[in-house]
Scaffold this motif. Structure first.
Motif, short mmCIF file in Angstrom:
data_model
loop_
_atom_site.label_atom_id
_atom_site.label_comp_id
_atom_site.label_asym_id
_atom_site.label_seq_id
_atom_site.Cartn_x
_atom_site.Cartn_y
_atom_site.Cartn_z
N LEU A 1 -17.35 -10.19 -2.21
CA LEU A 1 -16.04 -10.05 -2.85
C LEU A 1 -15.66 -8.59 -3.01
CD1 LEU A 1 -16.45 -12.80 -5.60
CD2 LEU A 1 -15.18 -12.98 -3.45
N THR A 2 -16.64 -7.74 -3.27
CA THR A 2 -16.37 -6.30 -3.41
C THR A 2 -15.91 -5.71 -2.09
OG1 THR A 2 -18.04 -6.14 -5.16
CG2 THR A 2 -17.36 -4.09 -4.09
N ASP A 3 -16.61 -6.03 -1.00
CA ASP A 3 -16.22 -5.51 0.31
C ASP A 3 -14.85 -6.04 0.72
OD1 ASP A 3 -18.50 -3.99 0.54
OD2 ASP A 3 -19.60 -5.48 1.72
N LEU A 4 -14.56 -7.29 0.40
CA LEU A 4 -13.26 -7.85 0.71
C LEU A 4 -12.17 -7.07 -0.03
CD1 LEU A 4 -11.34 -9.98 1.85
CD2 LEU A 4 -11.97 -11.48 -0.06
N SER A 5 -12.42 -6.74 -1.27
CA SER A 5 -11.44 -5.97 -2.05
C SER A 5 -11.18 -4.61 -1.42
CB SER A 5 -11.95 -5.81 -3.49
OG SER A 5 -11.05 -5.04 -4.26
N TYR A 6 -12.24 -3.97 -0.93
CA TYR A 6 -12.06 -2.65 -0.29
C TYR A 6 -11.30 -2.77 1.02
CZ TYR A 6 -15.44 -0.82 -3.68
OH TYR A 6 -16.08 -0.45 -4.83
N LEU A 7 -11.50 -3.86 1.74
CA LEU A 7 -10.72 -4.07 2.97
C LEU A 7 -9.24 -4.26 2.66
CD1 LEU A 7 -13.08 -6.40 5.04
CD2 LEU A 7 -12.45 -4.04 5.57
N LEU A 8 -8.95 -4.97 1.58
CA LEU A 8 -7.55 -5.13 1.17
C LEU A 8 -6.94 -3.77 0.83
CD1 LEU A 8 -7.76 -8.30 -1.11
CD2 LEU A 8 -6.92 -8.17 1.25
N ALA A 9 -7.73 -2.90 0.20
CA ALA A 9 -7.24 -1.56 -0.13
C ALA A 9 -6.96 -0.74 1.13
CB ALA A 9 -8.25 -0.82 -1.01
N ASP A 10 -7.72 -0.99 2.19
CA ASP A 10 -7.47 -0.30 3.47
C ASP A 10 -6.20 -0.83 4.13
OD1 ASP A 10 -9.79 1.17 3.16
OD2 ASP A 10 -11.01 -0.18 4.37
N ILE A 11 -5.97 -2.13 4.05
CA ILE A 11 -4.81 -2.74 4.70
C ILE A 11 -3.52 -2.34 3.98
CG2 ILE A 11 -3.68 -4.94 5.23
CD1 ILE A 11 -6.55 -6.13 5.49
N VAL A 12 -3.54 -2.41 2.66
CA VAL A 12 -2.37 -2.03 1.85
C VAL A 12 -2.85 -1.06 0.77
CG1 VAL A 12 -0.46 -2.80 0.40
CG2 VAL A 12 -1.31 -4.30 2.23
N PRO A 13 -2.78 0.23 1.01
CA PRO A 13 -3.22 1.19 0.00
C PRO A 13 -2.52 0.93 -1.33
CG PRO A 13 -2.82 2.30 2.08
CD PRO A 13 -2.34 0.89 2.25
N GLY A 14 -3.34 0.84 -2.39
CA GLY A 14 -2.78 0.60 -3.71
C GLY A 14 -2.80 -0.85 -4.14
N LEU A 15 -3.06 -1.79 -3.21
CA LEU A 15 -3.10 -3.19 -3.59
C LEU A 15 -4.30 -3.46 -4.50
CD1 LEU A 15 -2.15 -6.11 -3.43
CD2 LEU A 15 -3.41 -6.34 -1.28
N THR A 16 -5.44 -2.93 -4.12
CA THR A 16 -6.64 -2.97 -4.95
C THR A 16 -7.23 -1.56 -4.95
OG1 THR A 16 -7.93 -3.64 -3.01
CG2 THR A 16 -7.20 -5.40 -4.48
#
Length: 434
Positions: free
Chosen positions: A81-96
């Motif tokens: 779940l942590t790595d998934l959250s970081y991937l979301l931050a890469d896709i949309v900076p500021g989302l997580t």
């Protein structure tokens, strides 16, 4: 191909998130640390965070499933779940929050944090509610990479030793022992990671038919020479800001607790009924099952308790939610008694009549080993596998659990940063400093 209008909306919502998050970060960078802010400064920071979170929620309502598919691709590899959250931050900076932001946040005690984990909770809740929620839930039941790498060793030697958790295989039984000596088997991130590895090994090894979980003999002066099961979440580390919301709180529910109940996720389950259901598990409660320990009991097929043990869920007193106990305890105790435990903090002793609803066997300490042998004999039965699968599948359907965890993700993270909880933790911090 995505229609142009849809693509424009997608890009606009993502840009709004990035812009609002950047504005909030710029403002926060000009302010003192959270614990040192004046009421006006804190109000300005909160206002900026609210605007950013409003933009995030709009985006997540529209694109949660798309964002999940972009993050994981077609891989069946387990993604934490942590790595998934970081991937979301890469896709949309500021989302997580990104990795660097979380590293900085982790260095602060809980009451001094910005509360960036709240955004992780908001995103997790939205993903679980989305069309990708079932895939996300099941993905967390894939074996950990560490367990896969240690499986050959376990099959060859029958034992794996880790700093606070060990697992040994004897005559088809995987005996998992928890020995978090410093904290009386309180749960924290390292314990959770090691316990999940041990459970994975027991489930992966075809030579294991039954799993048994028990606390080790303690070295702590107060309980020296005695076993204890679990003293719940490690409040000392929570106070110090070292209990990560995704890495422990959510991963625990979606990882090893779900694996105990449902087994490992295997895509063959779609076509092969014999791949379903996991393996039977026995819990042995010595001393006490406090908080997370009592939550853990609710996932086991057979529970043995010494007659001097007790069970309690003090989460309401601590200001937080006791994992999935609110989902499960009413089925076990009935709604009225469950409320007494969940809301009033009622403690149940092993000798009380109510303990018969929580435990299958309550015995004297010297009789525990014999009770374990009897339980293993009862659980080591092919028909048990089919029946435990049917019980779990229809007593607590996956979508039912998913809906609960989607709500839990946001409610729990908000509680962890609520003023009453932070004040309580700060008081504990000051007492330790003195």
């Amino acid at each position: 191909m995505t229609p142009p209008a849809t693509s424009r909306v997608r890009d606009r919502l993502r840009a709004e998130v990035t812009d609002a998050a950047a504005r909030a970060a710029d403002l926060v960078s000009t302010l003192p640390a959270p614990a040192d802010r004046s009421p006006d400064q804190q109000a300005r920071a909160t206002s900026a965070q609210v605007r950013a979170r409003t933009a995030r929620r709009r985006l997540l309502r529209d694109q949660s499933e798309l964002l999940y598919r972009e993050a994981v691709g077609a891989s069946l590899r387990r993604l934490s779940l942590t790595d998934l959250s970081y991937l979301l931050a890469d896709i949309v900076p500021g989302l997580t929050p990104n990795r660097a932001e979380m590293e900085m946040e982790r260095g602060r005690r809980q009451s001094a944090k910005e509360g960036l984990e709240i955004d992780q909770g908001i995103a997790s809740s939205a993903l679980l509610r989305s069309g990708a929620g079932a895939d996300l839930l099941r993905s967390q039941r894939l074996p950990t990479d560490e367990a896969r790498s240690r499986l050959a060793e376990f099959q060859r030697t029958g034992a794996v030793e880790m700093p606070v958790v060990s697992v040994r295989r004897t005559d088809g039984v995987a005996e998992i022992t928890v020995a978090n000596q410093r904290y009386l088997n309180a749960e924290d991130e390292p314990l959770g990671q090691q316990l999940e590895i041990a459970i994975d090994l027991a489930l992966l090894d075809p030579g294991v038919r039954v799993g048994v979980l028990r606390g080790a003999v303690m070295e702590h002066p107060r309980y020296a020479g005695r076993r204890v099961f679990s003293s719940g979440i490690n409040l000392s580390l929570l106070c110090a800001g070292q209990i990560p919301f995704l890495g422990f709180v959510m991963q625990r529910e979606m990882g090893y607790l779900s694996k105990i109940q449902r087994g490992l996720w295997d895509p063959r389950q779609q076509a092969d009924p014999t791949a379903r259901g996991g393996k039977p598990w026995i819990a042995v409660v010595d001393g006490f099952a406090i908080g997370g320990g009592m939550q853990l009991m609710l996932t086991f097929d057979y529970v043995i308790s010494s007659d001097t043990a007790y069970f309690t869920l003090p989460a309401a007193r601590e200001g937080i939610v006791p994992g999935a106990a609110n989902l499960r305890l009413g089925r076990v105790l009935g709604p009225r008694l469950a409320r007494q435990v969940l809301l009033g903090g009622r403690r149940i002793g092993a000798r009380e009549p109510a303990a018969a609803l929580l435990c299958d066997a309550v015995v004297a300490e010297e009789e525990v080993d014999g009770a374990i042998d009897e339980a293993v004999h009862a659980m080591d039965n092919p028909a048990v596998l089919a029946n435990r699968h049917m019980i779990t599948a229809f007593e607590e359907p996956e979508d039912h659990l998913r809906g609960y965890l989607a709500e839990f993700a946001e409610v729990q993270v908000q509680r962890l940063y609520s003023q009453d909880v932070l004040h309580r933790l700060e008081q504990q911090w000051m007492q330790r400093q003195r």
